[in-house]
Design a protein around this motif. Structure first.
Motif, PDB file in Angstrom:
ATOM      1  N   VAL A 159      -4.283   2.511  -8.539  1.00 24.49           N
ATOM      2  CA  VAL A 159      -3.113   3.366  -8.370  1.00 24.49           C
ATOM      3  C   VAL A 159      -3.232   4.540  -9.339  1.00 24.49           C
ATOM      4  CG1 VAL A 159      -0.589   3.474  -8.403  1.00 24.49           C
ATOM      5  CG2 VAL A 159      -1.739   1.345  -7.733  1.00 24.49           C
ATOM      6  N   ARG A 160      -3.260   5.756  -8.800  1.00 27.58           N
ATOM      7  CA  ARG A 160      -3.400   6.966  -9.597  1.00 27.58           C
ATOM      8  C   ARG A 160      -2.203   7.870  -9.352  1.00 27.58           C
ATOM      9  NH1 ARG A 160      -6.839  10.329  -8.130  1.00 27.58           N
ATOM     10  NH2 ARG A 160      -7.835  10.986 -10.078  1.00 27.58           N
ATOM     11  N   VAL A 161      -1.737   8.516 -10.421  1.00 28.99           N
ATOM     12  CA  VAL A 161      -0.624   9.461 -10.310  1.00 28.99           C
ATOM     13  C   VAL A 161      -1.113  10.828 -10.772  1.00 28.99           C
ATOM     14  CG1 VAL A 161       1.749   9.987 -10.948  1.00 28.99           C
ATOM     15  CG2 VAL A 161       1.002   7.600 -10.805  1.00 28.99           C
ATOM     16  N   THR A 162      -0.922  11.839  -9.903  1.00 29.71           N
ATOM     17  CA  THR A 162      -1.291  13.214 -10.238  1.00 29.71           C
ATOM     18  C   THR A 162      -0.053  14.098 -10.155  1.00 29.71           C
ATOM     19  OG1 THR A 162      -1.890  13.621  -7.933  1.00 29.71           O
ATOM     20  CG2 THR A 162      -3.656  12.962  -9.418  1.00 29.71           C
ATOM     21  N   ASP A 163      -0.081  15.204 -10.930  1.00 27.10           N
ATOM     22  CA  ASP A 163       1.067  16.102 -10.896  1.00 27.10           C
ATOM     23  C   ASP A 163       0.929  17.115  -9.770  1.00 27.10           C
ATOM     24  OD1 ASP A 163      -0.737  18.025 -11.727  1.00 27.10           O
ATOM     25  OD2 ASP A 163       0.048  18.168 -13.780  1.00 27.10           O
ATOM     26  N   ALA A 164       1.856  18.081  -9.720  1.00 24.77           N
ATOM     27  CA  ALA A 164       1.874  19.059  -8.630  1.00 24.77           C
ATOM     28  C   ALA A 164       0.620  19.910  -8.593  1.00 24.77           C
ATOM     29  CB  ALA A 164       3.105  19.952  -8.764  1.00 24.77           C
ATOM     30  N   ASP A 165      -0.105  19.980  -9.712  1.00 20.54           N
ATOM     31  CA  ASP A 165      -1.335  20.762  -9.760  1.00 20.54           C
ATOM     32  C   ASP A 165      -2.576  19.913  -9.527  1.00 20.54           C
ATOM     33  OD1 ASP A 165       0.108  23.125 -10.412  1.00 20.54           O
ATOM     34  OD2 ASP A 165       0.287  22.376 -12.486  1.00 20.54           O
ATOM     35  N   GLY A 166      -2.405  18.614  -9.265  1.00 25.68           N
ATOM     36  CA  GLY A 166      -3.534  17.731  -9.011  1.00 25.68           C
ATOM     37  C   GLY A 166      -4.132  17.113 -10.249  1.00 25.68           C
ATOM     38  N   ALA A 167      -3.544  17.327 -11.433  1.00 25.41           N
ATOM     39  CA  ALA A 167      -4.071  16.751 -12.677  1.00 25.41           C
ATOM     40  C   ALA A 167      -3.686  15.278 -12.776  1.00 25.41           C
ATOM     41  CB  ALA A 167      -3.522  17.513 -13.877  1.00 25.41           C
ATOM     42  N   LEU A 168      -4.637  14.450 -13.195  1.00 21.20           N
ATOM     43  CA  LEU A 168      -4.378  13.021 -13.324  1.00 21.20           C
ATOM     44  C   LEU A 168      -3.426  12.765 -14.486  1.00 21.20           C
ATOM     45  CD1 LEU A 168      -5.033  10.086 -12.480  1.00 21.20           C
ATOM     46  CD2 LEU A 168      -6.939  10.160 -14.118  1.00 21.20           C
ATOM     47  N   LEU A 169      -2.356  12.010 -14.222  1.00 25.39           N
ATOM     48  CA  LEU A 169      -1.369  11.687 -15.249  1.00 25.39           C
ATOM     49  C   LEU A 169      -1.545  10.265 -15.774  1.00 25.39           C
ATOM     50  CD1 LEU A 169       1.802  13.223 -13.552  1.00 25.39           C
ATOM     51  CD2 LEU A 169       0.386  14.244 -15.361  1.00 25.39           C
ATOM     52  N   GLU A 170      -1.550   9.287 -14.858  1.00 23.31           N
ATOM     53  CA  GLU A 170      -1.683   7.885 -15.252  1.00 23.31           C
ATOM     54  C   GLU A 170      -2.394   7.134 -14.137  1.00 23.31           C
ATOM     55  OE1 GLU A 170      -0.992   6.400 -18.006  1.00 23.31           O
ATOM     56  OE2 GLU A 170       0.237   7.910 -19.038  1.00 23.31           O
ATOM     57  N   GLN A 171      -2.890   5.952 -14.480  1.00 19.44           N
ATOM     58  CA  GLN A 171      -3.467   5.091 -13.456  1.00 19.44           C
ATOM     59  C   GLN A 171      -3.317   3.637 -13.865  1.00 19.44           C
ATOM     60  OE1 GLN A 171      -7.439   6.674 -13.242  1.00 19.44           O
ATOM     61  NE2 GLN A 171      -8.237   5.261 -14.777  1.00 19.44           N
ATOM     62  N   THR A 172      -3.273   2.758 -12.879  1.00 18.25           N
ATOM     63  CA  THR A 172      -3.141   1.325 -13.119  1.00 18.25           C
ATOM     64  C   THR A 172      -3.686   0.591 -11.903  1.00 18.25           C
ATOM     65  OG1 THR A 172      -1.596  -0.425 -13.779  1.00 18.25           O
ATOM     66  CG2 THR A 172      -0.818   1.128 -12.125  1.00 18.25           C
ATOM     67  N   VAL A 173      -3.455  -0.729 -11.853  1.00 21.88           N
ATOM     68  CA  VAL A 173      -3.918  -1.568 -10.748  1.00 21.88           C
ATOM     69  C   VAL A 173      -2.736  -2.394 -10.259  1.00 21.88           C
ATOM     70  CG1 VAL A 173      -5.464  -3.459 -10.086  1.00 21.88           C
ATOM     71  CG2 VAL A 173      -6.279  -1.669 -11.629  1.00 21.88           C
ATOM     72  N   SER A 174      -2.574  -2.519  -8.947  1.00 15.72           N
ATOM     73  CA  SER A 174      -1.474  -3.335  -8.420  1.00 15.72           C
ATOM     74  C   SER A 174      -1.695  -4.798  -8.786  1.00 15.72           C
ATOM     75  CB  SER A 174      -1.351  -3.170  -6.901  1.00 15.72           C
ATOM     76  OG  SER A 174      -2.523  -3.588  -6.239  1.00 15.72           O
ATOM     77  N   ASP A 175      -0.594  -5.490  -9.099  1.00 16.95           N
ATOM     78  CA  ASP A 175      -0.704  -6.857  -9.604  1.00 16.95           C
ATOM     79  C   ASP A 175      -0.798  -7.869  -8.466  1.00 16.95           C
ATOM     80  OD1 ASP A 175       1.889  -7.191  -8.596  1.00 16.95           O
ATOM     81  OD2 ASP A 175       2.826  -6.701 -10.520  1.00 16.95           O
ATOM     82  N   GLU A 176      -0.730  -9.166  -8.837  1.00 22.45           N
ATOM     83  CA  GLU A 176      -0.905 -10.221  -7.835  1.00 22.45           C
ATOM     84  C   GLU A 176       0.260 -10.297  -6.854  1.00 22.45           C
ATOM     85  OE1 GLU A 176       1.151 -12.012 -11.403  1.00 22.45           O
ATOM     86  OE2 GLU A 176      -0.534 -10.655 -11.021  1.00 22.45           O
ATOM     87  N   LEU A 177       1.357  -9.627  -7.166  1.00 26.22           N
ATOM     88  CA  LEU A 177       2.493  -9.557  -6.244  1.00 26.22           C
ATOM     89  C   LEU A 177       2.512  -8.231  -5.488  1.00 26.22           C
ATOM     90  CD1 LEU A 177       5.301 -11.177  -8.434  1.00 26.22           C
ATOM     91  CD2 LEU A 177       3.723 -12.281  -6.823  1.00 26.22           C
ATOM     92  N   ALA A 178       1.391  -7.520  -5.519  1.00 25.38           N
ATOM     93  CA  ALA A 178       1.229  -6.233  -4.821  1.00 25.38           C
ATOM     94  C   ALA A 178       2.191  -5.177  -5.342  1.00 25.38           C
ATOM     95  CB  ALA A 178       1.392  -6.411  -3.308  1.00 25.38           C
TER      96      ALA A 178
END
Length: 673
Positions: A57-76
């Motif tokens: 799971v990746r989050v980017t801002d309005a300009d396409g810059a990467l803000l944060e990332q993580t992985v979905s857990d066992e409960l999706a």
């Protein structure tokens, strides 16, 4: 199973198939302004086509810059926090992981969007991806207003059964036990329609799932949208895939990867919601919108499909309540019709430009076209047993009319029809389809009274009573004269009895037609052809459907193809004694491309220096490998083989110079069409 020494090689897992759908990401448009109040953003939600665990799971801002990332857990699920000064909208992308329904990584990128600050629910699914893609195609990009417009259009045309009264905004409303069945079913249906579209287009104009969803989103929005116009071939192919998926969903038996996914969806829900003991996605209530959208799709595609069964089904749905739709579709969705729908998706992907243009034009016309007008009557509406009635009908705005109930087959848009002799109450149905929709009507002829042609027996006459004799006075005796002899009367001749008329012979019933349909080859190479040969006895007319369509003679031969996936051909022939149907399927040898990484060490951790080759095992059931192949090259990292249509399970082992064989690799499954 295998003799092995203590020293065994370690096989690295198979990495991917060459035919895997592409994954990717897309930027978003927006104002780029920071949040006005400086409040931090805390994001959480579910990741799901079917629920997906381990997704990136990746989050980017309005300009396409990467803000944060993580992985979905066992409960999706996922949770992320963003700084308060990010440029909104923020785009949430999910890729990879394990889809608990398909058992493999996501087939395409899933998207969600955050447009405000605070604690936000942002679910990420095929439906939310479609909404974001639609907003990206609109002036202003991903804004609340554009997302609201997108959701309105999705609910109107492409919600695939999700009830807006239950979930109005699938991106921002939490997934709970009250709505999870509907959410999983609708998202899985959309994801499966996208996968089938990608598969069908692979032989004509390849497109990945990301492109399909992008073009669908752009096609949803008003004409003032930005971006390139959608590809009409892609949209036509998707509509055919969508129709099949819609009907499977209405019938409560959605298929994913060629088999029913009901139990897999229920198991996935239990896995991510342990407190939900008995989910039942096949019992999700059918909405009125789902019913009417299915009828609209049939009306759009019935001409190119050439299927009387589709028109009849649309007529059934036209008159059925939403609560009755599931049973009606389940009864109508036969193996033959299912095969016709599969063939329709492939045929549209490979169709000539004129056919594709026709579908595009019909989609435009459908927005303003009126439903057909239909009138059906019977004279008389009540008959004696063994008598007939006359049906008369007329329609306007109809392209195809199909009879059902007490009569059957395609009929003209207007006409008369004398029914056969009726012995019981009989309902006659008629469905007429046009670009504006489908209209159905029915009339019932009731049977009453004595059978025609056998008069009721006359009642036995009642004998007249014999009157009592009146006593007569004794006459005064006269002298008795000698009697005059009276001649004997001549007897009247007894008339000959009238001969009893011979009963009219009962006509022999017309024989039931029979059809024989064969293929010269039921397995052909990809792009190959085969010759179909058929003959019909006691039939007057024949009609083809499935991989071919239109009227056919009662006997003949025809070459079909080129074929790129398993195709079912159906031939229906009618005569005075009824009708008969024959079907045959032709499979296609498809290429499966396997790739892997070479092992570098033994199981004891020592370097592997004498790798000699590999064995590839495969079969039609998991861990039941009936076939094996030897790959004698130590430097090989890929192998391609040609197989008939079907789902195959693969595993590999590695061999060293002494012939020692490793344990099996992980198992992968590949469907050959």
């Amino acid at each position: 199973m295998f003799a092995r020494s203590a020293r065994r090689t370690t096989l690295i897992v198979l990495s991917s198939f060459l035919f895997a759908a592409c994954s990717g990401s897309a930027g978003t448009s927006g104002s780029g302004d920071p949040p006005p109040d400086g409040e931090p953003i805390r994001l959480s939600g579910s990741i799901g086509d079917g629920p997906v665990t381990g997704a990136e799971v990746r989050v980017t801002d309005a300009d396409g810059a990467l803000l944060e990332q993580t992985v979905s857990d066992e409960l999706a699920g996922y949770r992320l926090s963003l700084a308060s000064d990010v440029s909104l909208p923020a785009l949430i992308e999910a890729t990879g992981g394990t889809d608990l329904v398909t058992g493999r990584p996501l087939d395409f990128t899933l998207l969600g969007a955050a447009t405000a600050t605070g604690n936000l629910t942002v679910n990420v699914s095929p439906l939310t991806t479609l909404a974001v893609r639609a907003a990206q195609c609109m002036e202003g990009g991903v804004t609340d207003a554009n997302l609201s417009t997108a959701w309105d259009r999705i609910h109107e045309t492409l919600a695939l059964g999700i009830d807006p009264a239950l979930v109005a905004d699938p991106m921002r409303e939490p997934v709970t036990t009250a709505n999870v069945e509907a959410v999983v079913l609708a998202n899985e249906a959309l994801g499966e329609a996208v996968r089938r579209t990608v598969q069908a287009l692979s032989a004509a104009a390849p497109a990945g799932g990301d492109e399909v969803l992008t073009q669908l989103g752009c096609a949803l929005v008003p004409k003032a949208a930005v971006g390139d116009p959608a590809d009409p071939r892609l949209l036509a192919t998707f509509r055919a895939a969508e129709l099949a998926v819609r009907l499977e969903t209405l019938a409560g038996r959605l298929e994913v990867d060629g088999t029913s996914a009901v139990s897999r969806m229920n198991d996935a829900i239990r896995a991510v919601m342990p407190g939900f003991a008995a989910p039942a996605v096949d019992q999700v209530a059918v909405t009125e919108a789902a019913r009417t959208q299915a009828v609209a799709l049939i009306s759009l595609l019935h001409e190119v499909a050439g299927s009387a069964e589709l028109v009849r089904l649309a007529g059934t749905l036209d008159t059925a309540a939403a609560t009755e739709a599931a049973d009606a579709v389940d009864a109508a969705l036969t193996a033959a019709l299912h095969g016709d729908l599969q063939a329709l998706t492939t045929n549209l992907a490979l169709a000539d430009d004129a056919t594709v243009a026709e579908i595009e034009q019909r989609a435009v016309q459908q927005q303003t076209a009126a439903r057909p007008v239909l009138s059906l009557a019977a004279t008389p509406v009540q008959v004696a047993a063994g008598a007939s009635a006359t049906l008369s009908w007329a329609s306007s705005g109809a392209e195809r009319c199909v009879a059902g109930g007490g009569w059957d087959g395609q009929v003209a848009s207007e006409g008369v029809f004398e029914t056969p002799a009726l012995q019981s109450d009989t309902t006659f149905e008629l469905a007429c389809a046009g670009v504006g929709g489908t209209t159905a009507s029915r009339v019932t002829v009731t049977v009453d009274g004595e059978p025609v042609g056998e008069p009721a027996p006359l009642p036995e006459p009642t004998p007249e009573p014999t009157p009592e004799p009146t006593p007569t006075p004794e006459p005064t005796p006269e002298p008795t004269p000698e009697p005059t002899p009276v001649p004997e009367p001549t007897p009247e001749p007894t008339p000959e009895p009238e001969p009893t008329p011979e009963p009219e012979p009962t006509p022999e019933p017309a024989p039931q037609p029979s059809v024989n349909l064969t293929a010269a080859d039921d397995l052909v190479p990809s792009g190959g052809t085969t010759a179909l040969t058929w003959s019909a006895a006691d039939a007057d007319t024949c009609s083809a459907s499935g991989g071919w369509s239109g009227a056919r003679n009662t006997g003949g031969s025809e070459t079909v193809g080129p074929l790129y996936q398993r195709t079912t051909y159906s031939l229906s022939c009618s005569g005075a004694g009824g009708n008969a149907v024959a079907m045959i399927s032709v499979s296609v040898n498809g290429e499966v491309a396997l790739q892997w990484q070479a092992p570098t060490q033994n199981v004891d951790g020592t370097p592997l220096t004498d790798l000699a080759g590999y064995k590839i095992y495969y079969g039609l059931a998991s861990r039941d490998y009936a076939e094996q192949l030897d790959v004698s090259s130590a430097g090989a990292t890929s192998y391609a083989l040609t197989l008939p249509s079907g789902a195959y399970y693969f595993a590999m082992t590695a061999l060293d110079a002494d012939g020692n064989e490793s344990a099996y690799s992980n198992e992968v499954v590949k469907t050959v069409n």
